[in-house]
Design an enzyme around this catalytic site. Sequence first.
Site, PDB file in Angstrom:
ATOM      1  N   GLU A 109       0.826  -1.216   0.000  1.00 34.75           N
ATOM      2  CA  GLU A 109       0.000   0.000   0.000  1.00 34.75           C
ATOM      3  C   GLU A 109       0.858   1.262   0.000  1.00 34.75           C
ATOM      4  O   GLU A 109       0.596   2.203  -0.755  1.00 34.75           O
ATOM      5  CB  GLU A 109      -0.916   0.047   1.232  1.00 34.75           C
ATOM      6  CG  GLU A 109      -1.840  -1.133   1.372  1.00 34.75           C
ATOM      7  CD  GLU A 109      -1.285  -2.218   2.276  1.00 34.75           C
ATOM      8  OE1 GLU A 109      -0.131  -2.669   2.063  1.00 34.75           O
ATOM      9  OE2 GLU A 109      -1.988  -2.628   3.208  1.00 34.75           O
ATOM     10  N   CYS A 126      -0.208   1.553   7.269  1.00 34.50           N
ATOM     11  CA  CYS A 126      -0.833   1.762   5.967  1.00 34.50           C
ATOM     12  C   CYS A 126      -2.163   2.492   6.096  1.00 34.50           C
ATOM     13  O   CYS A 126      -2.473   3.358   5.279  1.00 34.50           O
ATOM     14  CB  CYS A 126      -1.005   0.428   5.252  1.00 34.50           C
ATOM     15  SG  CYS A 126       0.587  -0.333   4.834  1.00 34.50           S
ATOM     16  N   CYS A 139      -2.662  -2.512   7.686  1.00 37.47           N
ATOM     17  CA  CYS A 139      -2.145  -2.417   9.051  1.00 37.47           C
ATOM     18  C   CYS A 139      -2.232  -0.963   9.532  1.00 37.47           C
ATOM     19  O   CYS A 139      -2.608  -0.077   8.762  1.00 37.47           O
ATOM     20  CB  CYS A 139      -0.693  -2.896   9.075  1.00 37.47           C
ATOM     21  SG  CYS A 139       0.456  -1.735   8.285  1.00 37.47           S
TER      22      CYS A 139
END
Length: 167
Positions: A61, A92, A89
């Site tokens: 990402e 990101c 996560c």
Amino acid sequence: MNDSTYFMHRRWMSEAIELAAAAGDAGEVPVGAVIVDRAGRELARSQNRRERDCDPTAHAEILALRAAGQVLQDWHLNDCTLYVTLEPCPMCAGAIVQSRLSLLVYGADDPKTGTIRTAANIPDSAPSCHRLKVIGGIMESACREQLLSWFSTRRNQKDGATSVGRE
């Protein structure tokens, strides 16, 4: 969601799954990401590269967001959609909020570190400076199976190496 929108999401998620497969083949956790603009044109694509780049921030990402910003010559990705195979996560999710994406589409939930909807909800939290639309579960089975298979193979390789080392 109408059929044409659903099939468009499937198309781009299929691209992300192919990128994830390439990452897995290279020894990375298999996660792929694609960013498209409002007209449906691809701006960026990436895959996890943490191991290859020796960079803890080299998540698919993050790399895709960086590349899209370079293409647009702007960090505001207001009219863009990010497709990613795994729920992002915390790092990101924060970058996604900061980039001002219009839409996030992801495949599989991540019950351990997913911070879009599963373990936490960064985009809708009080300190978030931007609200974005989120669609989860596009091609979820394929995304999840890809990850489970990769981790299973890694565990089996590790167990095999450990068994040989003990003898």
